[in-house]
Design a protein around this motif. Structure first.
Motif, PDB file in Angstrom:
ATOM      1  N   ILE A  92      -3.486   0.415  -0.584  1.00  0.00           N
ATOM      2  CA  ILE A  92      -2.100   0.892  -0.628  1.00  0.00           C
ATOM      3  C   ILE A  92      -1.180  -0.318  -0.698  1.00  0.00           C
ATOM      4  CG2 ILE A  92      -0.271   2.072   0.654  1.00  0.00           C
ATOM      5  CD1 ILE A  92      -2.407   3.720   2.039  1.00  0.00           C
ATOM      6  N   ASP A  93      -0.228  -0.269  -1.623  1.00  0.00           N
ATOM      7  CA  ASP A  93       0.812  -1.293  -1.647  1.00  0.00           C
ATOM      8  C   ASP A  93       2.082  -0.619  -1.162  1.00  0.00           C
ATOM      9  OD1 ASP A  93       2.837  -3.052  -2.212  1.00  0.00           O
ATOM     10  OD2 ASP A  93       1.899  -3.784  -4.072  1.00  0.00           O
ATOM     11  N   SER A  94       2.421  -0.854   0.108  1.00  0.00           N
ATOM     12  CA  SER A  94       3.506  -0.063   0.683  1.00  0.00           C
ATOM     13  C   SER A  94       4.873  -0.505   0.192  1.00  0.00           C
ATOM     14  CB  SER A  94       3.438  -0.082   2.211  1.00  0.00           C
ATOM     15  OG  SER A  94       3.383  -1.413   2.672  1.00  0.00           O
ATOM     16  N   SER A  95       5.011  -1.741  -0.330  1.00  0.00           N
ATOM     17  CA  SER A  95       6.332  -2.120  -0.839  1.00  0.00           C
ATOM     18  C   SER A  95       6.528  -1.636  -2.274  1.00  0.00           C
ATOM     19  CB  SER A  95       6.557  -3.630  -0.722  1.00  0.00           C
ATOM     20  OG  SER A  95       5.407  -4.323  -1.136  1.00  0.00           O
ATOM     21  N   ALA A  96       5.423  -1.699  -3.097  1.00  0.00           N
ATOM     22  CA  ALA A  96       5.543  -1.181  -4.470  1.00  0.00           C
ATOM     23  C   ALA A  96       5.391   0.333  -4.502  1.00  0.00           C
ATOM     24  CB  ALA A  96       4.486  -1.826  -5.368  1.00  0.00           C
ATOM     25  N   LYS A  97       4.988   0.897  -3.390  1.00  0.00           N
ATOM     26  CA  LYS A  97       4.727   2.323  -3.269  1.00  0.00           C
ATOM     27  C   LYS A  97       3.703   2.821  -4.310  1.00  0.00           C
ATOM     28  CE  LYS A  97       8.911   4.389  -2.128  1.00  0.00           C
ATOM     29  NZ  LYS A  97       9.555   5.418  -1.338  1.00  0.00           N
TER      30      LYS A  97
END
Lengths: 802, 135
Positions: free
Chosen positions: A82-87
Motif C-alpha cells: 500500500i502506498d498511503s500517500s499516493a493512495k
C-alpha cells in the motif's frame, strides 16, 4: 463518485459492504480477495469437514449479489503493498489500483508454532475453504490424524476428521482444553465428551517435531515421546493479519489500531474484523465483526456518529452433540465475584455463572447450552439479577411457549452473530410479509452465522407471522442428532451402507427403536436395496414378515392383488386355517384375508402351503391396491380399474416406503374403492384417469389432492410411480403421504414429479426400477432364511430335569 | 430345595444372531437370550406390562424394547429404563459361555414349579403341556 477499495473478501469485509450499501450510494466499490471463492461462512467450514454441509450451503453472497450491487470483484489477487500517500495498492499480479477510501479486512492468519519440519507434506492448517477441500481430499477412513491444538478450531477439526473415519488424536499444549473459553472443570467435561465420541485427547504436551521421511509419519513431543500420524492439522490459534497495515504506515500493535469510529491513524484508511485492535482487544469471532461493520459503514459514508464500544466475547463449539458455550469472565478468582455452579458428571452437564455486583460477568455451559441466549442477553444488558437468584441456572418452567418470546424486549438481540434484534425481525415479518425461516434468513441475515438462534427465530415467527410455515428440520432422534434430509446426504456422500456404521460415525454407536428402523429404511431406499441389511435394526415384523399381535402370535395376510382371488386360492386359505388351527380368519378393510393368531414357528410352513406371496400387511411398505370391478362387470364403470389396480400393485409390491402405503383404483367417480382417501388413488373417468395423492381415512381423514389427469392407464400408473418414488426419497420416516403432501405442497410435488424435466423423471424411474429389481417376495425366506433360527422356537439343549 | 439355582446349558451361540434375541424354552418357562457381541445376556421373556415377547424386541446397547408397546428394560439389571417402564422390572439370569454354548443360572424352584425331583421326565412334560394350554 469516490472509489472504495476493500481488501479482503471474507465475512467482515463483505458484511461491512452490505451495511455501506444501505446508505445513499456514494462509492464505486472494488473488492479484492486472495481466495478464489465468493464470500462464504467461514465458521461453518467445520460443518463442511464433518459432511453436515456442502460447500454450496455455506456461500453467503453469490456472484449475482456482487453483480447486482455493481461491485468489481477481483478474486485470487493478493494485495502486497500500500502506498498511503499516493493512495494506491499493488497486487501480486503487478496491478496497481487507486483508491479514495481503503477498507482493510484482511482477517487473520494461522499461528504456526515452531515445530521442526512443520512444512512437511501431510501437515495442514484449517483456515479457509481450500484448506478444507485439501483435508477432505486427503482424509480416509482408518488414517491416523493428529490435531495440534485443543481450542475451538482444533476440536472442530478433530470431530470433522473423525466423522470422515480417521482415527483422531488431539494434542494440546495446555493442561485443559479450550483454556481461553473454559475453566479447568469445563475443559475436563469437554475432554470427556470428545473421548466419548472416540477422539483421543492428550494434554500438556508440547509438540517438537513432525517425523517422517518426506511425508508425515508421526509427531514427537518434548521429552522424546512420539505417536504415529498419517496427517497432521495445526490449529494452534490465529493472529491478526496486519502486514498491510504495517506497509501503509498505520499504527499497529497486535492488530491494526482503530478508534471507536473504526478509523485508523490514516484519514482515508479504515479497518474492520479480525485484523483490528480496538481498545486493546482483538476479536476472533463473528458477532463483533458485524457490530464493527455497522459502525464503520456509518463513518465511511459520512454519517459518522455511531461508536463501537467493544463486544462481549462469546464462543460456541460447533460439534453436534457437544454443546459448549462460553462468554465473559471465565476465571474462578475475579475480585469481588461470586460463582454459581451446577455439575452432573453422568449427564456430562456443567454450568458456571460468575456474578459481579449482582450482574452476570461470565458464563460457561457444557453439555447443555440451551440457555445461552438468556445469559448472553444478561451479559450484554447488564441486567440486575439479584431478584432472580433462585432461577439463574434453571428458569421457572413456563407452559406458554410464546411466553419466552413475549418476555423479550424489542431491542434484545436474537442473532448474536449478525446483530439482529427481535424488533428488526418483527418489523421484517410485517413489512416484507415473511412467513418462513429461509425468508427471514434472506431478508435479515438472522441465523445465518453459527445458527444457534435458529429455534428462537422459529419461535418468533411462530408467535408473530400471520401465516407461519414451519420448515421441519427436526433431528431423527437423540442417538443420531441430524435431520433426515441431512442424514440422507451424509449416507449418500459418505457411502455408508449399514445402520451400525451410521450410528458409530454419526451417532452414539447404540441407536434405539426409533432410529434403527428409520435408518434401515433410509439405507434400503438410498442404495436401492444394495446395502448391508441388518435385521437386528428392524422391527420384529420385518424380521419374520408377519404382524405381531397382542399375545405375541402373528397375523398372515397373503397378497391378493386388486382384491381379486380365485376358488383355488380360497380353498388353500381355508385348508391352511384348519390345518394350523388358525383362531380367526377375517376379511380386512383392504380386500384381503387375514389369518390371525399364528405361531412364529408355523409361519414358513403356512406360507409354503398358501403358495401366495406376502401381502406386506406388517411393514412400512406397499400394502395393496383396492379396486372396484370397473368395466368388467359394473354397468357404470368407465375404466378397467381392476386390471389397472392389479398392474399398479404388481409394479410397486415388495418395496419399502417411509410409512405404510395404501392405494386404490376405481372405474368411475362413484369411487366405490375409496380412491380419494388413499395414499395414491387412480380415478377413472370417460377417456381419462385422475391420479390423486395424499388421501387418508385413518386417524386423520383427508381428501387426496389431484396430482395429474392423463389419458391412458399406462400414463396413470407411470404418474403414480413418479409420486411413489418421490415420496420414498423425500419423506421422513413414519411420515404418511397425507402429512408429506401437506408439508411439501402439491404444487411443488407436481413440479418435481409429473411436470419435472424428462431427465429428472427418468432418474426417479431408474432408481425405482433398480430398487424393484433387487426386491423380492419376503416370504421366500421360508426357503432361504436369513438366519437358521429366524422362525425357530428354540428348546433348551439341556433338559431341566437331567 | 426352593432357593437353589442351577446352571443349565441352553443354546448354541450361533443360534442367536448379533444384536438379536431368541426365546428359549427351559422347562415351563421362556428365557430370552440376547447376543450383544461381546457377551450374552438372559432375561425372562415376558414383558411385565402385557406379556410381550421381549426376545422379539429391538436391542439398543444393553437394553431391549418390547415389540408390543415399547417398554424398555436393561438386560443387565432388569430395570425398566424408559418413562413407561420405569416403575417395573424383569427377572435377569446370570449367563456364561463355554465351548460355544450359553448357560444360564435359573432358580430351580421356578424351573420346577411342582417341586420334588422324583417325577419322571415324561410325566413332567405332560404336565407342561397342560400348563401351556391353560390361559
Amino acid at each position: 463518485m469516490e472509489k472504495l477499495v476493500v481488501v479482503g473478501n471474507g465475512m467482515a469485509g463483505v458484511a461491512c459492504v452490505e451495511q455501506i450499501l444501505k446508505y445513499e450510494k456514494k462509492f464505486d466499490i472494488t473488492i479484492f480477495g486472495d481466495e478464489t471463492h465468493v464470500n462464504y461462512n467461514r465458521i461453518l467450514l467445520s460443518s463442511v469437514l464433518a459432511g453436515e454441509k456442502s460447500l454450496d450451503d455455506i456461500v453467503l453472497n453469490g456472484l449475482d449479489w456482487y453483480q447486482k450491487n455493481n461491485i468489481d470483484l477481483r478474486l485470487g489477487v493478493r494485495i502486497v503493498d500500500i502506498d498511503s500517500s499516493a493512495k494506491t495498492i499493488t497486487g501480486n499480479d503487478g496491478s496497481v489500483t487507486h483508491f479514495d477510501k481503503l477498507l482493510l479486512a484482511t482477517g487473520s492468519v494461522p499461528v504456526i508454532p515452531s515445530i521442526e519440519d512443520v512444512k512437511k507434506e501431510g501437515v495442514f492448517v484449517f483456515r479457509n475453504l481450500d484448506d478444507t477441500r485439501s483435508l477432505l481430499e486427503r482424509c480416509r477412513p482408518g488414517l491416523k490424524a493428529v490435531v495440534i491444538g485443543g481450542g475451538l478450531l482444533g476440536l472442530e477439526a478433530a470431530r470433522g476428521l473423525q466423522v470422515q473415519g480417521c482415527d483422531v488424536t488431539v494434542v494440546h499444549l495446555m493442561d485443559t482444553l479450550m483454556e481461553r473459553q473454559l475453566d479447568n472443570t469445563g475443559g475436563g467435561y469437554v475432554a470427556a465428551k470428545m473421548n466419548e465420541l472416540g477422539v483421543t485427547v492428550l494434554l500438556g504436551l508440547s509438540t517438537t517435531a513432525i517425523l517422517g521421511n518426506g511425508h508425515v509419519e508421526g509427531v514427537q513431543f518434548k521429552g522424546g515421546r512420539s505417536i504415529p500420524a498419517d496427517l497432521v492439522v495445526v490449529a494452534a490459534g490465529i493472529r491478526p493479519n496486519v502486514s498491510l497495515g504495517v506497509a501503509a504506515g498505520l499504527e499497529v500493535k497486535r492488530g491494526i489500531v482503530v478508534n471507536d469510529y473504526m478509523e485508523t491513524s490514516h484519514p482515508d484508511i479504515f479497518a474492520v474484523g479480525e485484523c483490528v485492535q480496538h481498545n486493546g482487544v482483538c476479536y476472533g469471532l463473528v458477532a463483533p465483526l458485524i457490530e464493527q461493520g455497522k459502525v464503520l459503514a456509518a463513518t465511511i459514508t459520512g454519517n459518522k456518529g455511531p461508536k463501537y464500544e467493544g463486544s462481549v466475547q462469546a464462543a460456541k463449539l460447533k460439534i453436534m452433540g457437544v454443546d459448549v458455550f462460553s462468554a465473559g469472565e471465565i476465571a474462578d478468582k475475579v475480585d469481588g465475584s461470586e460463582v454459581i455452579r451446577y455439575e452432573d458428571p453422568s449427564l456430562g452437564v456443567y454450568k458456571k455463572l460468575t456474578l459481579k455486583a449482582g450482574k452476570l460477568a461470565g458464563v460457561i455451559l457444557v453439555g447443555d447450552a440451551s440457555d445461552s441466549h438468556r445469559y448472553m442477553d444478561w451479559l450484554r444488558s447488564g441486567t440486575d439479577l439479584r431478584s432472580m437468584r433462585k432461577h439463574l441456572l434453571f428458569p421457572a418452567a413456563s407452559e406458554d411457549v410464546g411466553l419466552d418470546v413475549a418476555m423479550m424486549s424489542d431491542n434484545e438481540t436474537i442473532c448474536g452473530c449478525m446483530g439482529v434484534t427481535k424488533g428488526t425481525i418483527i418489523e421484517a415479518i410485517h413489512d416484507k410479509g415473511i412467513n418462513t425461516l429461509s425468508q427471514l434468513k434472506e431478508c435479515t441475515r438472522a441465523s445465518t452465522g453459527c445458527g444457534s438462534c435458529t429455534s428462537l427465530c422459529q419461535q418468533i415467527l411462530k408467535a408473530v407471522a400471520p401465516e407461519f410455515e414451519e420448515e421441519t428440520r427436526k433431528t431423527l432422534c437423540k442417538c443420531v442428532p441430524f435431520s433426515e434430509d441431512n442424514l440422507r446426504e451424509i449416507v449418500r456422500s459418505q457411502k455408508l451402507k449399514s445402520v451400525q456404521e451410521v450410528l458409530e460415525i454419526y451417532g452414539n454407536g447404540i441407536g434405539c427403536e426409533v432410529c434403527k428402523p428409520a435408518l434401515s429404511y433410509m439405507l434400503d431406499m438410498l442404495w436401492c436395496g444394495d446395502h448391508d441389511e441388518d435385521r437386528s435394526a428392524r422391527f420384529i415384523n420385518d424380521r419374520v414378515h408377519a404382524n405381531i399381535q397382542k399375545d405375541g402370535t402373528f397375523s398372515v395376510v397373503p397378497r391378493m392383488r386388486g382384491g381379486v382371488t380365485s376358488p383355488a386360492e380360497l380353498r388353500r386359505i381355508a385348508d391352511v386355517a384348519e390345518k394350523y388351527n388358525v383362531p380367526m380368519v377375517k376379511v380386512t378393510g383392504s380386500q384381503r384375508i387375514d389369518l390371525l393368531g399364528v405361531k412364529k414357528s408355523d409361519l414358513p410352513k403356512i406360507w409354503a402351503d398358501l403358495g401366495m406371496p406376502s401381502g406386506q400387511a406388517y411393514t412400512k411398505g406397499v400394502r395393496m391396491v383396492k379396486t372396484c370391478v370397473g368395466t368388467d362387470f359394473c354397468r357404470f364403470g368407465t375404466q378397467d380399474s381392476t386390471s389397472a389396480g392389479i398392474e399398479l400393485e404388481r409394479r410397486l409390491e415388495n418395496l419399502f416406503t417411509p410409512h405404510k402405503l395404501k392405494m386404490a383404483a376405481v372405474g368411475c367417480p362413484r369411487n366405490c374403492a375409496e380412491a380419494t382417501v388413499k395414499d395414491i388413488g387412480l380415478i377413472g373417468n370417460e377417456g381419462s384417469w385422475q391420479v390423486v395423492v395424499g388421501g387418508a381415512a385413518g386417524k386423520n381423514v383427508r381428501k387426496a389432492d389431484l396430482l395429474v389427469t392423463v389419458e391412458t392407464t399406462e400414463e396413470a400408473i407411470r404418474a403414480a410411480e413418479l409420486f411413489f418414488q418421490y415420496y420414498r426419497e423425500n419423506a421422513n420416516y413414519l411420515e404418511r403421504t397425507y402429512d408429506f403432501v401437506e408439508r411439501f405442497g402439491i404444487e411443488k410435488i407436481r413440479k418435481e414429479t409429473v411436470y419435472a424435466p424428462d431427465d429428472k423423471k427418468q432418474s426417479l424411474r431408474d432408481r425405482l426400477r433398480k430398487s424393484k429389481e433387487r426386491s423380492q417376495d419376503a416370504w421366500l425366506e421360508r426357503e432361504t432364511p436369513r438366519h437358521p433360527s429366524q422362525f425357530v422356537q428354540i428348546k433348551s439343549l439341556e433338559d431341566v430335569l437331567v | 430345595m426352593k432357593d437353589t439355582k442351577r446352571w443349565i446349558r441352553v443354546v448354541r451361540c450361533e443360534d442367536i444372531p448379533l444384536r438379536e434375541g431368541r426365546s428359549v424354552k427351559v422347562g415351563h418357562r421362556e428365557i430370552a437370550i440376547f447376543n450383544l457381541g461381546d457377551r450374552f445376556l438372559a432375561v425372562d421373556n415376558r414383558c411385565p406390562h402385557k406379556g410381550g415377547p421381549l426376545a422379539d424386541g429391538i436391542v439398543c446397547g444393553s437394553t431391549v424394547v418390547c415389540p408390543l408397546h415399547a417398554w424398555k428394560f436393561s438386560l443387565e439389571t432388569g430395570a425398566g429404563v424408559n418413562a413407561a417402564s420405569s416403575s417395573s422390572s424383569i427377572e435377569t439370569f446370570a449367563t456364561s459361555v463355554d465351548d460355544g454354548i450359553v448357560s444360564v443360572e435359573i432358580p430351580v424352584s421356578q424351573a420346577e414349579p411342582h417341586g420334588p425331583q422324583l417325577q419322571s421326565s415324561a410325566h413332567f412334560c405332560d404336565m407342561l403341556a397342560v400348563l401351556a394350554d391353560s390361559p
